[in-house]
Scaffold this active site. Sequence first.
Site, mmCIF file in Angstrom:
data_model
loop_
_atom_site.group_PDB
_atom_site.id
_atom_site.type_symbol
_atom_site.label_atom_id
_atom_site.label_comp_id
_atom_site.label_asym_id
_atom_site.label_seq_id
_atom_site.Cartn_x
_atom_site.Cartn_y
_atom_site.Cartn_z
ATOM 1 C CE1 TYR A 297 97.002 174.519 47.346
ATOM 2 C CE2 TYR A 297 97.308 175.334 49.574
ATOM 3 C CZ TYR A 297 97.307 175.547 48.211
ATOM 4 O OH TYR A 297 97.606 176.790 47.708
ATOM 5 C CE1 TYR A 341 100.913 178.189 47.937
ATOM 6 C CE2 TYR A 341 101.754 180.195 46.916
ATOM 7 C CZ TYR A 341 100.748 179.519 47.575
ATOM 8 O OH TYR A 341 99.567 180.166 47.866
#
Length: 388
Positions: A297, A341
């Site tokens: 991430y 995103y």
Amino acid sequence: MSIRRPDTLGGKAAVVGIGATEFSKNSGRSELKLAVEAVGAALDDAGLTPADVDGLVTFTMDTSPEITVAQAAGIGELSFFSRIHYGGGAACATVQQAALAVASGVADVVVCYRAFNERSGRRFGSGVQRREPTAEGAALGWNLPSGLLTPASWVAMAAQRYLHTYGLEPEVFGQVAVVDRRHAARNPAAYFHGQPITLADHAASRWIVEPLRLLDCCQETDGGQALVVTSVERARDLPRPPAVVVAAAQGAGRSQEQMTSFYRDGLTGLPETGVVARQLWRSSGLAPADIDVGILYDHFTPFVLMQLEEFGFCGPGEGGAFVAADALPLNTHGGQLGEAYLHGMNGIAEAVRQIRGTSVNQVAGAARSLITAGTGVPTSGLILGADG
């Protein structure tokens, strides 16, 4: 499941379908429409229909409730529905919840989804504007008067301490940005397709909150992503090679807050990631050397380095050198810095493609992918592997 012993979830469920909308800065349609498109695409990919689905999992931040998505997508009765808290930290936990439901017989086919207009609508990067009083929000109240108003400012506190402790310069964070954008440049689905960067580009990008530059911060995206989870046995009868859930975990550390855990003993690591890492290794019986691809991430580059260190791929302060050495194929879709995103859900889809052998940046012989979710908050992680 316990943080002190292995769990038994591994090998009982698999991701069998992935589907997404296009990734854009202005989708031109509702978040519900994005969710339904992604769910439909994932079911098509899995060779299943809405009638096969009896479970849905999403994020607490999602504006499209499970029953509304079910109705709009043509899904009938549901025996399982669930929402996971803490923003991007929920990504891998959605698959964990789906796998738990499938393994226990609560549901047969569960779809995990995330859809938002995060660029054209609510922009998380704009920070705190209006907020209802909550117990968990009280922690933010200690920091807002000091000017710590945005996610970048919260991460910058830890990033500055990391550099000071290990005698590093901000350029070390650029290693992550360069790798992500290199992969995104070859990915037609990525927003930054065809746009690689260099370390010099990173160093020349403007400051957001020192020591973070523009290219240390992920983009903002409109889009949707969905994943289909079912049993390994049923997966073997479906058209795509299954990505088996080898291990799944959630984690929160001591003195955990949402992005502002500044009162811990130290700021150079991510204890929540450490909890997840120990459980994944313990339950899978694997070690860092067994991982073929890392999908970590990357909302902010410093936390990628800290994740590598928490998982034991390298020592404290060595994450930048590890990335620079290309010691592990990293974020082969371009990550959230380069592709989109989507609160990490697009990263899970990339891990599935690597297991299938269909990534645009395919790692030869990839059989095990490690995926992490948002850091700085209670988080989650997965190891996906090839069947057999």
